[in-house]
Motif scaffolding. Structure first.
Motif, PDB file in Angstrom:
ATOM      1  N   LEU A   1       9.321  -8.010  -6.812  1.00 16.09           N
ATOM      2  CA  LEU A   1       8.336  -8.170  -7.835  1.00 16.09           C
ATOM      3  C   LEU A   1       8.553  -7.008  -9.066  1.00 16.09           C
ATOM      4  O   LEU A   1       8.330  -7.237 -10.221  1.00 16.09           O
ATOM      5  CB  LEU A   1       6.958  -7.735  -7.257  1.00 16.09           C
ATOM      6  CG  LEU A   1       5.683  -7.681  -8.151  1.00 16.09           C
ATOM      7  CD1 LEU A   1       5.600  -8.961  -8.962  1.00 16.09           C
ATOM      8  CD2 LEU A   1       4.341  -7.535  -7.300  1.00 16.09           C
ATOM      9  N   ALA A   2       8.836  -5.736  -8.501  1.00 21.23           N
ATOM     10  CA  ALA A   2       9.149  -4.708  -9.232  1.00 21.23           C
ATOM     11  C   ALA A   2      10.325  -5.055 -10.112  1.00 21.23           C
ATOM     12  O   ALA A   2      10.233  -4.534 -11.295  1.00 21.23           O
ATOM     13  CB  ALA A   2       9.402  -3.477  -8.715  1.00 21.23           C
ATOM     14  N   CYS A   3      11.297  -5.650  -9.633  1.00 22.94           N
ATOM     15  CA  CYS A   3      12.645  -6.085 -10.420  1.00 22.94           C
ATOM     16  C   CYS A   3      12.184  -6.876 -11.519  1.00 22.94           C
ATOM     17  O   CYS A   3      12.765  -6.807 -12.575  1.00 22.94           O
ATOM     18  CB  CYS A   3      13.685  -6.497  -9.439  1.00 22.94           C
ATOM     19  SG  CYS A   3      14.485  -5.207  -8.196  1.00 22.94           S
ATOM     20  N   VAL A   4      11.526  -7.885 -11.302  1.00 26.38           N
ATOM     21  CA  VAL A   4      11.230  -9.005 -12.043  1.00 26.38           C
ATOM     22  C   VAL A   4      10.303  -8.379 -13.288  1.00 26.38           C
ATOM     23  O   VAL A   4      10.491  -8.499 -14.451  1.00 26.38           O
ATOM     24  CB  VAL A   4      10.298 -10.116 -11.601  1.00 26.38           C
ATOM     25  CG1 VAL A   4       9.678 -11.136 -12.470  1.00 26.38           C
ATOM     26  CG2 VAL A   4      11.142 -11.014 -10.614  1.00 26.38           C
ATOM     27  N   GLU A   5       9.406  -7.608 -13.032  1.00 25.84           N
ATOM     28  CA  GLU A   5       8.740  -6.504 -13.945  1.00 25.84           C
ATOM     29  C   GLU A   5       9.658  -5.955 -15.053  1.00 25.84           C
ATOM     30  O   GLU A   5       9.457  -5.928 -16.222  1.00 25.84           O
ATOM     31  CB  GLU A   5       7.407  -5.784 -13.212  1.00 25.84           C
ATOM     32  CG  GLU A   5       6.559  -6.504 -12.448  1.00 25.84           C
ATOM     33  CD  GLU A   5       5.552  -5.538 -11.953  1.00 25.84           C
ATOM     34  OE1 GLU A   5       4.513  -6.027 -11.493  1.00 25.84           O
ATOM     35  OE2 GLU A   5       5.813  -4.484 -11.864  1.00 25.84           O
ATOM     36  N   VAL A   6      10.373  -5.161 -14.329  1.00 22.17           N
ATOM     37  CA  VAL A   6      11.376  -4.189 -15.189  1.00 22.17           C
ATOM     38  C   VAL A   6      12.329  -5.094 -16.082  1.00 22.17           C
ATOM     39  O   VAL A   6      12.627  -4.891 -17.417  1.00 22.17           O
ATOM     40  CB  VAL A   6      12.254  -3.325 -14.133  1.00 22.17           C
ATOM     41  CG1 VAL A   6      13.391  -2.653 -14.919  1.00 22.17           C
ATOM     42  CG2 VAL A   6      11.599  -2.366 -13.376  1.00 22.17           C
ATOM     43  N   LEU A   7      12.810  -6.138 -15.253  1.00 26.19           N
ATOM     44  CA  LEU A   7      13.499  -7.116 -16.436  1.00 26.19           C
ATOM     45  C   LEU A   7      12.669  -7.776 -17.475  1.00 26.19           C
ATOM     46  O   LEU A   7      13.185  -7.838 -18.736  1.00 26.19           O
ATOM     47  CB  LEU A   7      14.003  -8.370 -15.291  1.00 26.19           C
ATOM     48  CG  LEU A   7      15.149  -8.285 -14.656  1.00 26.19           C
ATOM     49  CD1 LEU A   7      15.448  -9.258 -13.556  1.00 26.19           C
ATOM     50  CD2 LEU A   7      16.629  -7.913 -15.469  1.00 26.19           C
ATOM     51  N   ARG A   8      11.448  -7.929 -17.358  1.00 21.21           N
ATOM     52  CA  ARG A   8      10.526  -8.562 -18.415  1.00 21.21           C
ATOM     53  C   ARG A   8      10.612  -7.476 -19.438  1.00 21.21           C
ATOM     54  O   ARG A   8      10.267  -7.700 -20.577  1.00 21.21           O
ATOM     55  CB  ARG A   8       9.056  -8.993 -17.725  1.00 21.21           C
ATOM     56  CG  ARG A   8       8.298  -9.681 -18.920  1.00 21.21           C
ATOM     57  CD  ARG A   8       7.037 -10.117 -18.165  1.00 21.21           C
ATOM     58  NE  ARG A   8       6.303  -9.155 -17.506  1.00 21.21           N
ATOM     59  CZ  ARG A   8       5.658  -8.100 -18.138  1.00 21.21           C
ATOM     60  NH1 ARG A   8       5.420  -8.208 -19.180  1.00 21.21           N
ATOM     61  NH2 ARG A   8       5.038  -7.152 -17.253  1.00 21.21           N
TER      62      ARG A   8
ATOM     63  N   ARG B   1       7.859 -17.125  -1.850  1.00 21.81           N
ATOM     64  CA  ARG B   1       6.546 -17.222  -1.127  1.00 21.81           C
ATOM     65  C   ARG B   1       5.494 -16.541  -1.489  1.00 21.81           C
ATOM     66  O   ARG B   1       4.289 -16.795  -1.366  1.00 21.81           O
ATOM     67  CB  ARG B   1       6.805 -16.683   0.588  1.00 21.81           C
ATOM     68  CG  ARG B   1       7.829 -17.768   1.302  1.00 21.81           C
ATOM     69  CD  ARG B   1       8.164 -17.206   2.385  1.00 21.81           C
ATOM     70  NE  ARG B   1       9.097 -18.199   3.325  1.00 21.81           N
ATOM     71  CZ  ARG B   1       9.559 -18.129   4.441  1.00 21.81           C
ATOM     72  NH1 ARG B   1       8.802 -17.130   5.202  1.00 21.81           N
ATOM     73  NH2 ARG B   1      10.282 -18.797   5.164  1.00 21.81           N
ATOM     74  N   GLU B   2       5.761 -15.435  -2.281  1.00 22.05           N
ATOM     75  CA  GLU B   2       4.661 -14.477  -2.743  1.00 22.05           C
ATOM     76  C   GLU B   2       4.193 -15.122  -4.084  1.00 22.05           C
ATOM     77  O   GLU B   2       4.800 -15.260  -5.141  1.00 22.05           O
ATOM     78  CB  GLU B   2       5.347 -13.131  -2.989  1.00 22.05           C
ATOM     79  CG  GLU B   2       5.858 -12.405  -1.557  1.00 22.05           C
ATOM     80  CD  GLU B   2       4.736 -12.243  -0.746  1.00 22.05           C
ATOM     81  OE1 GLU B   2       4.635 -12.370   0.382  1.00 22.05           O
ATOM     82  OE2 GLU B   2       3.637 -11.695  -1.173  1.00 22.05           O
ATOM     83  N   LYS B   3       2.795 -15.012  -4.207  1.00 21.42           N
ATOM     84  CA  LYS B   3       2.264 -15.591  -5.511  1.00 21.42           C
ATOM     85  C   LYS B   3       2.275 -14.516  -6.411  1.00 21.42           C
ATOM     86  O   LYS B   3       2.523 -15.013  -7.679  1.00 21.42           O
ATOM     87  CB  LYS B   3       0.700 -15.758  -5.129  1.00 21.42           C
ATOM     88  CG  LYS B   3      -0.046 -16.287  -6.473  1.00 21.42           C
ATOM     89  CD  LYS B   3      -1.441 -16.585  -6.181  1.00 21.42           C
ATOM     90  CE  LYS B   3      -2.264 -17.246  -7.073  1.00 21.42           C
ATOM     91  NZ  LYS B   3      -2.063 -16.053  -8.456  1.00 21.42           N
TER      92      LYS B   3
END
Length: 1502
Positions: free
Chosen positions: A142-149, A176-178
């Protein structure tokens, strides 16, 4: 200290590597300061730390890691060597920082990654982030996706390569994680901003629903090209250009009359990650929107940003400011704002789910201002869409919005085309389960009636009852239209946003409106003047609770507070020295205590408490004084709800504090006294559960428990508490759950049994705890209120208690009910009245199904009561019992509203008591008791109906009716005077021919005398004939000495609500027509038995329980079993097939058994306590002989229940269950009953599971039951179940099943195999090679049993399958044979088996020219020889088999070998077995040697 002094002397870089975390923390702090001081990016100091930066971010201590991250960020930002550390540091951040629970650590980790991108290391950062997406920890992904965004949003697509990001998007959407999926959507939206339609082809294969959502989000994006907002070190010229553009745009924003530049707000409001930044932008925007008139322009982006904050932002403070901005924009733009109204109205209506009053008030102002810019037609569709919203707050506020909107309408702007859909939607809400929703709907309808007139609204009210129409008219009379009935002007536009919301805000809780009409409620005789003669103190208190005070600004508060507080106090309130602050608060508190209550500026005083440091005060002594000040101000001054809202949140935050918790609770109590407990309690619970601190939640609930006891329960919003209690019961913290259960027990004192209905869906373990708490307070009475508006005396106090006693009915009204009138069709009613009893049965079954499906129903059931009444006199007694069951189910489903059917359907139940069958009469009494639980007893005693029933000269009716009255009457404090009408018939019962009737009548005399008095009964006896009179008067004199005492009336110091605590649903208010009998029992009676009063009530419940358990336990329903089988075959219900029983199977069985099992037995059968199960089984054993027929009718359900017990771990229950099953199958055998396939398949597989129990006693009982099964179920059908049991992993179960199979074959022959003999014998033979000795022996015995029955045919049945026994299993067979060498049959049989197994090897020896044996075959032959030599069986000891003469084993062996050789010689030419090339030239095996060895074996055998 020695250790500290050692590392403190070390240099900074060595401290950063020290093993003590405190040393590392010190090192990181020093390094951070050093990095901030170094101005030269190429300083040699940077080189010392190049290899340590990764350790900075991966420190194992969380505290040290935070400081290390700060130091690392400073290093990366300033050092020229930082780019060399990118890969390892970002990898450490991904693995060791992004999984931390602290948000600050994640924020610093994200900043480090972005800083590396800024110093030209975007590729390395992106590579590590993409690796982190595959991490198993969802937090890291989740944190990696946020940083990429963030990286793409800030640096753009030219710096961050989008191609690898696009590739991983489909994988992220399948996470699997919402949270990961939601963040991936935002990432996709961000990527779309930069590359637009190029993103569509790679995402065409994702889920269509997800793609549609993305399309909708993409459509909302602005069409303008995105711009890079953060720049690389090499792009500083672009950065300067961008800042210049922003400055130019900001300068242009000051031009014109209040013109707003959306360039200023759009990025800060919608994209800022920190809420503080968004707050600053919103506050700046709010300042601009305060202009009375705004210049027209393009405000679409600003509105879109505000709409996003209102709809999606989780920070309620930002939502409030955004709503104020919307109100300002709408007021400034006026009609020019109408283009944006359609976007905002649905969002604001949905946001009304927020519970905080400040948010609701701001949203009300916003939507009112928006409405003034548009028309009712434009917002009608959005408003109607939320009228059916699941959240009651949304429904309430939508109705209130309509009410306020209607005030600005005229008959022209509110035409019939608009009025009709609004009236239809509002009339639905008039019947809503939430009282606040109903009140809002009444207000809206009343406003509409005021605008368009009664004539226009009346057509829509045709089906509404008179009480509701009166309520609508009452609301209409109170409405004041905006500006009279003139067209709206400027004043009309300004008034609603400011004047209306404060008036609505106090009306949000449903408590005060509910309490207001209580004093004037009709039907409470003797208290008409109570409201007028109430104490002045209470009147003043009521006024205070409804005070609507405007919110004061900080400047005004400081000015007003300064006028009443000492100057020194005002100056030192915000001092940095805690001692000065403490002295200031002491002066503050003293001044508040001595201040004149009329001149006390309450809001100003409590708002001054928030002066810096305010509620973040760290000194507990100062904080305690603040809490005392709040309590003092609330108790002494005119404390409004606006003042309360200013302090409730910080007070609730301190409720769980160890040092300040007690004072915080005192402050809450003071606020509750000023503003009313209902409103205060709702706010406190809402605030507590809006936090994450479980200690605060638990303590808030504990305070509420005590507050309810002190203030009483009148006016409390029960439903709101129930929802919060459910949330608390689901909490992970045990203290919160315990407090919630304690609150429920306090509520149970006032509400009673209906409270439990709301928690039937909870887990069994939790429900048992709740039941235990309810049981503790079941017989207690609520304490007398000592605080708040309840501190009254006389009639007012009695009114309060009567209101609390009716709380149970109010709670039942909150239950969601289903209207089943449309399901009661004429076809169903015609079936119920059909001549054919089977068709009548079908009709009743349909009614049962409708009631079971609805669970809770509304009163309207059409013509169903008439149809059911006719079935009470049905000639088929089974249908009568089913009708009674339906009536009982109907009473439970309808609740107290069933009382309207007492005359038409309740009294006809007494006709059932005339039946001669005990079971029918017992069912009738059970139904009567069920009705009385819902309606109360007094309604049954009104009128002449009860006297008419007693008049009937039927002995069964009289004895049952009198016995019923003996149980019910002692629990009543007063009865209607109509009970006197029963006396003549009671006296005639005293002379009845039937002895049981006379006995019951004599038992009833003291009970009647308890309420009517001796004098009245003696006077009625005087009218009898002389012969009867003497006898009756004598019995009256005898009964006079044993009159029970009445239940105690509520005392002044401890008012009682016993009716609500014991049977809340059975004590509705007495109608006005009937006056209670006030005559008391003579004083001498009381003196004769002073101690009987407390004992009498205690004995009645146990007597009632015994009466409830005397009836039949099973009810025989015609075709009930067939119907259940039919439903299971058609898959309407779950098929009884599982590995372990799930909850839905238990609930299904419970629902099926409810119709045909006594209620008390059902409670024991499905209780969580195993002792109840043992008790239930014991009851079933007692009733088995007497109710065999009914037991057979419910047999499938009984067997299913016992299968559930097979999965219990309690041995006592299991042994009791097996004992009952043995008795059951013996009884079934005596009745020549045979199990159906449905019953067998639902029971036998689970019984066989228990045959593998480790305890011998259990296995023995199970084997006994299996043997009994053969009496009621064919052995050939039991056989497949046993075969399935041999496949178990449990060796004991396999062995026992094989033993039972052998017994079945021995007893019943080969017929048990049916068509599967070959397959079954082969499967049994497989177990001869089992590892477990018991299994091997059992399998061998089973095959021997088959051999005894069919002889050598067994060989053919086993066939080639036995080849698996050659080789490794051979030695095991040999050992088992040696154990059975005294059995000639086994010996001959096993030799045949061995010849059969080894014939390939022997033939190879006899015919060497056709092949040779391998090493393993040679070992097998050698083993065979050894085996032959070990066996010594004399020829004479071998008996004849199958009528053949005895032969020796050796002769049989040679004969077999000879036959084998001949068959092989005939097939020799076709043998394709190749010779081994390696041994082709070698000599063949010596046949002579083999023959010699055979002869030697033969000699040994002889």
């Amino acid at each position: 200290m020695g250790d500290d002094s050692e590392w403190m002397k070390l240099p900074t870089d060595q401290k950063c590597e020290h093993k003590v975390w405190k040393a590392r923390l010190s090192g990181y702090t020093e390094a951070l300061q050093q990095f901030q001081r170094i101005t030269d990016e190429k300083s040699p100091e940077w080189g010392k730390y190049q290899g340590l930066i990764k350790k900075f971010v991966t420190d194992s201590n969380a505290v040290a890691q935070l400081k290390g991250l700060e130091a690392a960020l400073a290093y990366i930002e300033n050092a020229h060597l930082a780019s060399r550390t990118a890969g390892e540091v970002v990898s450490g951040v991904v693995c060791k920082v992004f999984n931390q629970p602290k948000a600050r650590a994640k924020e610093l980790g994200s900043d480090i990654c972005l800083m590396y991108i800024e110093i030209e290391k975007a590729e390395a950062v992106q590579e590590e982030l993409l690796k982190g997406l595959d991490n198993k920890n969802p937090k890291i992904a989740l944190a990696c996706v946020e940083v990429l965004r963030r990286a793409i949003s800030e640096f753009g697509s030219k710096v961050v390569t989008l191609k690898p990001v696009v590739k991983v998007l489909p994988k992220l959407f399948e996470s699997r994680e919402k949270a990961v999926r939601d963040e991936a959507k935002l990432l996709a939206v961000e990527v779309y901003r930069w590359i637009r339609d190029a993103l569509r082809p790679p995402l065409q294969n994702i889920n269509s629903v997800l793609l549609k959502e993305l399309e909708e989000e993409w459509a909302k994006l602005p069409t303008s090209a995105p711009r890079q907002s953060r720049f690389l070190r090499s792009q500083q010229d672009l950065r300067a250009k961008f800042e210049q553009q922003q400055q130019n745009a900001g300068d242009g924003g000051d031009e014109g009359d209040g013109e707003i530049s959306y360039l200023f707000t759009i990025r800060s409001i919608s994209e800022a990650k920190k809420w503080q930044e968004r707050k600053e932008a919103l506050e700046a925007l709010e300042t601009l929107t305060k202009n009375p008139k705004l210049e027209s322009g393009e405000y679409g982006d600003v509105v879109k940003a505000l709409n996003k904050v209102i709809g999606k932002d989780s920070n309620v403070m930002l939502v409030t400011i955004a709503a104020k901005c919307v109100a300002g924009l709408a007021a400034g733009l006026r009609k020019k704002f109408s283009t944006y109204a359609g976007h905002l109205v649905p969002t604001i209506l949905e946001k009304f789910k927020e519970k905080k009053a400040q948010v609701v008030q701001a949203l009300q102002e916003a939507i009112d201002a928006v409405f003034l810019s548009t028309t009712l037609q434009n917002v009608s569709e959005d408003t109607l869409a939320v009228m059916d919203n699941k959240n009651p707050s949304v429904r309430q506020q939508a109705s209130l919005f309509l009410a306020r909107s209607f005030r600005h309408c005229t008959p022209t702007t509110l035409p019939k085309s608009l009025l009709k859909p609004f009236c239809v939607a509002l009339l639905k809400q008039v019947n809503d389960s939430a009282p606040e929703v109903r009140d809002a709907a009444f207000e809206a309808l009343g406003t509409a009636m005021k605008v368009v007139g009664e004539r226009a609204v009346n057509p829509f009210l045709a089906d509404v009852d008179k009480l509701k129409i009166d309520k609508i008219k009452e609301c209409s009379e109170k409405v004041e239209l905006a500006g009279g009935k003139k067209p709206a002007g400027p004043a009309k536009e300004k008034a609603p946003p400011k004047a209306e919301p404060p008036a609505e805000a106090p009306a949000k809780p449903s408590g005060p409106p509910k309490k207001a009409p209580a004093p004037s409620a009709p039907g409470k005789k003797g208290k008409p003047a109570a409201p007028k003669g109430a104490a002045p103190a209470k009147a003043k208190k009521t006024e205070n609770k409804d005070v609507a005070e405007a919110e004061l600004s900080p400047e005004v508060c400081e000015e007003r507070a300064g006028a009443v507080l000492p100057a020194s106090c005002m100056q030192t309130l915000d001092s940095a020295n805690w001692k000065e602050r403490l002295a200031a608060m002491e002066e503050f508190h003293k001044a508040a205590e001595q201040m004149d209550s009329k001149e006390m500026p309450c809001q100003a005083l409590v708002r001054m408490l928030a002066k810096k440091p305010g509620w973040k005060e760290t000194n507990f002594q100062v904080m305690q004084l603040k809490m005392q000040v709040i309590a003092t101000v609330a108790q002494r001054g005119t404390f409004s709800r606006t003042s309360a809202l200013a302090v409730l949140e910080p007070v609730v935050e301190k409720v769980g504090d160890v040092k300040c918790g007690v004072k915080a609770k005192e402050a809450l109590t003071g606020v509750a006294e000023a503003c009313g407990l209902p409103w205060t309690a709702e706010q406190v619970v809402s605030l507590a559960f809006g936090q994450k601190n479980p200690k605060n939640q638990a303590e808030a609930l504990n305070w509420l428990c005590n507050a309810i006891k002190e203030f009483g329960f009148a006016g409390v919003n029960v439903k709101a508490f129930i929802n919060n209690v459910k949330t608390a019961l689901a909490a992970t913290n045990p203290a919160v759950r315990t407090s919630a259960i304690s609150l429920l027990s306090v509520m149970f004192l006032y509400v009673g049994a209906p409270l439990r209905m709301f928690f039937e869906g909870e887990k069994a373990a939790l429900l048992s705890q709740i039941d235990a708490e309810f049981e503790k307070v079941k017989c207690q009475t609520p304490p007398a209120p000592i605080r708040g508006g309840s501190k009254a005396s006389g009639g007012e106090e009695a009114d309060e208690q009567e209101e609390e006693a009716e709380a149970g009915d109010d709670v039942v009204d909150l239950l969601p009910r289903t209207d089943i009138s449309d399901k009661i069709t004429s076809e169903m009613l015609s079936k119920i009245g059909d001549k054919n009893w089977k068709i009548r049965k079908e009709g009743l079954d349909e009614v049962t199904a409708v009631l079971s499906e609805a669970k809770f129903i509304k009163p309207g059931v059409g013509e169903l009561p008439t149809a059911l009444k006719a079935r009470l006199t049905d000639s088929n007694k089974i249908l009568v019992q089913q009708t009674l069951s339906i009536l009982q189910q109907m009473a439970t489903a309808m609740g107290p509203a069933i009382k309207q059917y007492i005359k038409s359907l309740g009294f006809p139940i007494f006709t059932v008591l005339t039946d001669s069958k005990n079971t029918v009469r017992a069912a009738g009494l059970t139904t009567l008791n069920g009705w009385v639980e819902q309606t109360g007893m007094k309604l049954w005693l009104e009128g002449e109906e009860l006297a008419e029933e007693m008049k009937k000269e039927n002995p069964f009716l009289r004895q049952e009716l009198l016995g019923w009255l003996v149980v019910k009457l002692p629990a009543l404090r007063s009865v209607p005077s109509d009970l006197l009408l029963c006396l003549p018939h009671l006296y005639s019962c005293l002379e009845d021919r039937n002895a049981d009737v006379r006995k019951k009548a004599q038992e009833a005399l003291p009970v009647f005398m308890m309420h009517l008095g001796y004098d009245k009964m003696n006077k009625a006896a005087a009218k009898l004939k002389p012969a009867s009179k003497d006898q009756v008067v004598g019995l009256l004199e005898k009964a006079r000495a044993s009159v029970p005492a009445k239940p105690s009336a509520p005392a002044k110091e401890a008012p009682s609500a016993a009716a609500s605590s014991t049977k809340p649903a059975s004590a509705p208010p007495a109608p006005v027509k009937t006056a209670p009998v006030s005559e008391q029992v003579p004083a001498e009676t009381k003196k004769s038995k002073p101690a009987s009063a407390p004992k009498a009530p205690a004995k009645k419940p146990s007597g009632k329980a015994e009466d409830d358990r005397t009836g039949p336990i099973f009810t025989l329903l015609p075709n009930g079993k067939e119907q259940r089988i039919k439903e299971e075959k058609s898959l309407k219900v779950l098929k009884w097939n599982f590995i372990t029983p799930r909850e839905e199977y238990v609930e299904q069985l419970k629902a099926q058994m409810t119709l045909c099992v006594a209620k008390w037995l059902m409670e024991d059968l499905f209780h969580t306590d195993f002792q109840k199960h043992i008790k239930a089984i014991g009851s079933m054993m007692e009733h088995l002989d007497a109710e065999v027929e009914a037991t057979v009718g419910c047999l499938d359900l009984i067997l299913k229940w016992f299968t559930l017990r097979f999965f219990d771990t309690n041995t006592s229950v299991l042994m009791k269950a097996l004992e009952y099953l043995k008795l059951l199958f013996i009884a079934l055998s005596n009745q020549d009953y045979h199990l159906t396939e449905h019953e067998a398949s639902s029971f036998i597989p689970y019984l066989i599971l228990k045959v593998g129990e480790p305890k011998d006693v259990v296995r023995k009982d199970v084997r006994s039951i299996i043997s009994l099964l053969r009496r009621v179920y064919p052995a050939s059908r039991v056989f497949p179940f046993l075969m399935d049991g041999t496949k178990s992993k449990n060796s004991k179960q396999r062995a026992e099943c094989l033993e039972e199979l052998g017994c079945l074959v021995g007893l019943c022959g080969m017929s048990v195999f049916q068509q599967t003999a070959t397959k079954a014998l082969r499967e049994i033979a497989v177990h001869i090679g089992d590892r477990d000795t018991a299994v091997r022996n059992a399998a061998l015995n089973a095959v021997v049993m088959a051999y005894n029955v069919c002889g050598e045919q067994v060989y053919k049945l086993i066939g080639q399958h036995m080849f698996i026994m050659a080789g490794p299993e051979y030695s095991g067979i040999r050992n088992r044979l040696l154990l059975r060498q005294n059995s000639p049959i086994i010996t001959i049989w096993i030799f045949n088996i061995m010849i059969f197994l080894c014939h390939d090897i022997l033939y190879t020896i006899y015919c060497p020219s056709l092949g040779e044996f391998s090493g393993s075959e040679g070992k097998t032959v050698t083993s065979l020889f050894d085996f032959f030599q070990s066996v010594s069986v004399e020829k004479s000891s071998v008996p004849a088999v199958s009528s053949k003469p005895a032969v020796s084993t050796m002769d049989m062996l040679q004969s077999q070998l000879a036959q084998l050789r001949e068959s092989r010689e005939q097939q020799g030419s076709q043998n394709t077995r190749p010779r081994s090339p390696a041994r082709a030239a070698g000599p063949p095996p010596d046949l002579n040697e083999f023959k010699a060895r055979l002869e030697m074996i033969k000699a040994n055998l002889r």
